[in-house]
Design an enzyme around this catalytic site. Structure first.
Site, PDB file in Angstrom:
ATOM      1  CG  LEU A  65      -1.972  -1.227   1.186  1.00  8.55           C
ATOM      2  CD1 LEU A  65      -2.661  -1.340   2.561  1.00  8.55           C
ATOM      3  CD2 LEU A  65      -2.934  -0.714   0.197  1.00  8.55           C
ATOM      4  N   PRO A  66       0.095   2.625  -0.318  1.00  4.95           N
ATOM      5  CG  PRO A  66      -1.032   3.915  -1.682  1.00  4.95           C
ATOM      6  CD  PRO A  66      -1.195   2.577  -0.849  1.00  4.95           C
ATOM      7  CB  THR A  94       8.320   1.777   1.033  1.00  2.00           C
ATOM      8  OG1 THR A  94       9.015   0.823   0.268  1.00  2.00           O
ATOM      9  CG2 THR A  94       9.250   2.914   1.647  1.00  2.00           C
ATOM     10  CE  LYS A 169      12.508   0.875  -1.192  1.00  2.00           C
ATOM     11  NZ  LYS A 169      11.064   0.340  -1.248  1.00  2.00           N
ATOM     12  CE  LYS A 244       5.824   5.627   0.697  1.00  2.00           C
ATOM     13  NZ  LYS A 244       5.272   4.258   0.264  1.00  2.00           N
TER      14      LYS A 244
END
Length: 296
Positions: A65-66, A94, A169, A244
């Protein structure tokens, strides 16, 4: 054959769900997009009406998901009330470290195993099943999640306790962003000084300037292996997504008191690039703004 819930069938999730189905799993898929559901059905998944329907009876619950707020909403509204006590929760989104750790704690309080497992590799790797997963969680949770992750990737690495996958990440992508920007700067400067891009690539790719950004993802079209630069910077990893990740890294650095001046400068450059309307371009497309003198 295991029953798997997959929630979030975007550019990355669609390919990942397809690979889980290809591996012989019974994949119950949900997304708000009808087109994404139709594509998942074609790939061998069973589209369902909502997230709870996907979760019901699943042995593994995968979310892609975003942002953290979306993962939290799905967990609170559908996963925690519906999940089988034996299910493993695998969040491949992420998101920020704090949310990842908080959700893992809530899962543990309910007797559920959970991992944060963000990915590296991009859309092509998601479709090809060659992603790298950086996994945070207990040894027991990692062991339960591993087979499902291996169906979607080439490398599954246990980074440590809950949240460690997200830390890995964001740190990895901070390196990637900074390396790509300076690679673009070097190619642009070499060209302005009269050095052919191919010649510069042939030299630097075999010298100390070598990096993944140069030799695997060269930002100059027609130079090196095929990359988004050869497709007018379409596909690959959108600059908005890189921004992001950099914002998450900057927030984490501030919370931890870490000094990241190079990472912060990369974030500023991508902020300007995305604000110029290029957020949908591959992140290597920043070379065009640098060549045009739009970023300083």
């Amino acid at each position: 054959m295991a029953r798997v819930a997959f929630i979030g069938l975007g550019n990355m999730g669609g390919g990942m769900a397809a690979n889980l189905a290809k591996a012989g799993n019974d994949v119950r898929a949900f997304d708000l997009s009808e087109a994404a559901l139709a594509a998942a059905k074609t790939a061998g998944c069973l589209p369902v009406a909502d997230a709870a329907a996907a979760v019901d009876g699943a042995e593994a619950i995968v979310t892609m998901l975003p942002a953290g707020r979306h993962v939290e909403q799905v967990y609170v509204d559908a996963v925690f009330p519906t999940a089988s006590p034996s299910a493993v929760l695998i969040d491949c989104s992420t998101i920020d470290v704090a949310t990842a750790r908080a959700l893992a704690e809530q899962a543990a309080a309910k007797g559920l195993l959970a991992v944060d497992a963000p990915v590296s590799g991009g859309i092509a790797a998601a479709a090809g099943g060659t992603l790298t997963f950086m996994v945070g969680g207990s040894d027991q949770a990692f062991d339960r999640a591993r087979a499902f992750l291996e169906a979607m990737g080439k490398a599954v690495i246990h980074a440590g306790a809950s949240g460690a996958g997200q830390v890995a990440k964001m740190c990895n992508n901070m390196i990637l962003a900074a390396t790509m920007t300076v690679t673009c700067e070097a190619f642009a400067m070499a060209e302005k000084l009269g050095l052919d891009p191919q010649v510069f690539y042939d030299i630097s790719s075999k010298a100390t300037g070598q990096s993944w950004s140069m030799t695997s993802y060269c930002p100059v079209p027609g130079v090196g292996p095929e990359s988004p630069a050869d497709r007018d910077y379409q596909g690959g990893f959108a600059a908005a997504l890189m921004l992001k990740d950099l914002r998450l890294a900057m927030a984490a650095a501030e919370q931890a008191g870490a000094s990241v001046p190079t990472g912060r400068r990369a974030a500023e450059l991508y902020e300007a690039f995305v604000e110029s309307g290029k957020g949908g371009d591959d992140f290597s497309g920043i070379i065009r703004a640098l060549k045009a003198g739009e970023l300083g």
